[in-house]
Design a protein around this motif. Structure first.
Motif, PDB file in Angstrom:
ATOM      1  N   TRP A  19      -1.169  25.369   4.341  1.00  0.00           N
ATOM      2  CA  TRP A  19      -2.158  24.920   3.760  1.00  0.00           C
ATOM      3  C   TRP A  19      -3.702  25.429   3.860  1.00  0.00           C
ATOM      4  CZ3 TRP A  19      -5.569  21.785   6.364  1.00  0.00           C
ATOM      5  CH2 TRP A  19      -5.182  21.511   7.692  1.00  0.00           C
ATOM      6  N   HIS A  29       0.930  25.503   9.299  1.00  0.00           N
ATOM      7  CA  HIS A  29       0.169  24.114   8.596  1.00  0.00           C
ATOM      8  C   HIS A  29      -0.363  25.423   7.230  1.00  0.00           C
ATOM      9  CE1 HIS A  29      -0.321  20.982  11.359  1.00  0.00           C
ATOM     10  NE2 HIS A  29      -0.256  21.609  11.778  1.00  0.00           N
ATOM     11  N   ILE A  88      -5.249  18.915  -1.317  1.00  0.00           N
ATOM     12  CA  ILE A  88      -4.184  19.466  -0.744  1.00  0.00           C
ATOM     13  C   ILE A  88      -4.192  18.858   0.873  1.00  0.00           C
ATOM     14  CG2 ILE A  88      -4.637  21.761   0.816  1.00  0.00           C
ATOM     15  CD1 ILE A  88      -6.394  22.639  -1.211  1.00  0.00           C
ATOM     16  N   VAL A 103      -0.475  17.297   2.194  1.00  0.00           N
ATOM     17  CA  VAL A 103       0.378  17.731   2.871  1.00  0.00           C
ATOM     18  C   VAL A 103       0.910  16.597   3.863  1.00  0.00           C
ATOM     19  CG1 VAL A 103      -0.239  18.251   5.557  1.00  0.00           C
ATOM     20  CG2 VAL A 103      -1.508  19.234   3.596  1.00  0.00           C
ATOM     21  N   GLU A 141      -5.042  28.691   2.196  1.00  0.00           N
ATOM     22  CA  GLU A 141      -5.806  27.451   0.780  1.00  0.00           C
ATOM     23  C   GLU A 141      -7.191  26.692   1.075  1.00  0.00           C
ATOM     24  OE1 GLU A 141      -3.776  25.627  -3.393  1.00  0.00           O
ATOM     25  OE2 GLU A 141      -2.436  26.232  -1.530  1.00  0.00           O
TER      26      GLU A 141
END
Length: 222
Positions: A139, A137, A158, A162, A142
């Protein structure tokens, strides 16, 4: 009508989804979408009803505790036989569990009970900034950098992205089957969430502008 022909007709009747979820309106309204779904067989219609009920339940109560989520998730997984419907819910709950862990750790709380495949992994790697999940993952890094801000929209963008990208990639493998219907619905729900979020923020901005204008008017005549 044969099953294959049923879903060819159904999917051909649905407008194409946009390349990005960041739009100002959904390509098909909920009443029209529900009308199209009447072409489903009774068995598949039940799968869709269960999946939509779970997504709607999870969507409208953001203050639900982890303890409230677990029994509902367990019930869904124990009664749902369709693999893709289970995958849609599992993927969404994995993201929710990770986010719960990030927020709880920031507040100095212990690991969340959570659901899904990463619960034990998060507990074992509680002190790692990204729970050693960046490989799966990316993300997370961030989001970690945004948790200290007061603006929740970037994080929401975000997380929706995803899910959107995950289902869009999978949809490339399905065209006129029942799985294509489920993936369409999963992405439509993300579009609906984004449009609703944008509308809410729009009302908040409008109300803020009204209050600022009123304050300026009062100050002008004081």
């Amino acid at each position: 009508m044969k099953r294959g022909n049923t879903y060819y007709t159904l999917l051909a009747s649905l407008p194409a989804l946009p390349r990005s979820f960041e739009v100002d309106r959904v390509p098909i309204t909920l009443p029209r979408l529900e009308h199209r779904l009447k072409m489903l067989t009774p068995e598949d219609a039940e799968v869709v009803a269960q999946l939509r009920a779970f997504l709607l339940w999870d969507r409208h109560r953001r203050d639900r505790t982890d303890e409230e989520v677990i029994p509902y998730y367990d019930e869904f997984m124990s009664t749902m036989a369709n693999p893709l419907a289970r995958d849609i819910v599992s993927f969404r709950m994995d993201i929710r569990t990770i986010m719960s862990g990030l927020r709880r750790r920031r507040r100095g709380l212990p690991p969340p009970p959570g659901v899904g495949q990463w619960v034990d992994h998060i507990r074992r790697n509680w002190d790692h900034p990204q729970f050693k999940l960046a490989w799966q993952h990316p993300w997370i890094a961030e989001v970690v950098g945004l948790l200290g801000t007061t603006d929740c929209l970037p994080v929401e963008r975000i997380l929706l992205g995803v899910g959107w990208n995950h289902w869009a990639r999978l949809a490339e493998q399905h065209y006129f089957d029942f799985e294509a219907v489920l993936l369409y619905l999963a992405r439509w729900e993300i579009l609906s969430r984004w449009v609703g979020q944008d509308a809410t923020l729009g009302r908040q901005r409008f109300e803020q502008l009204i209050m600022e204008s009123l304050n300026e008017y009062v100050n002008l005549y004081q």
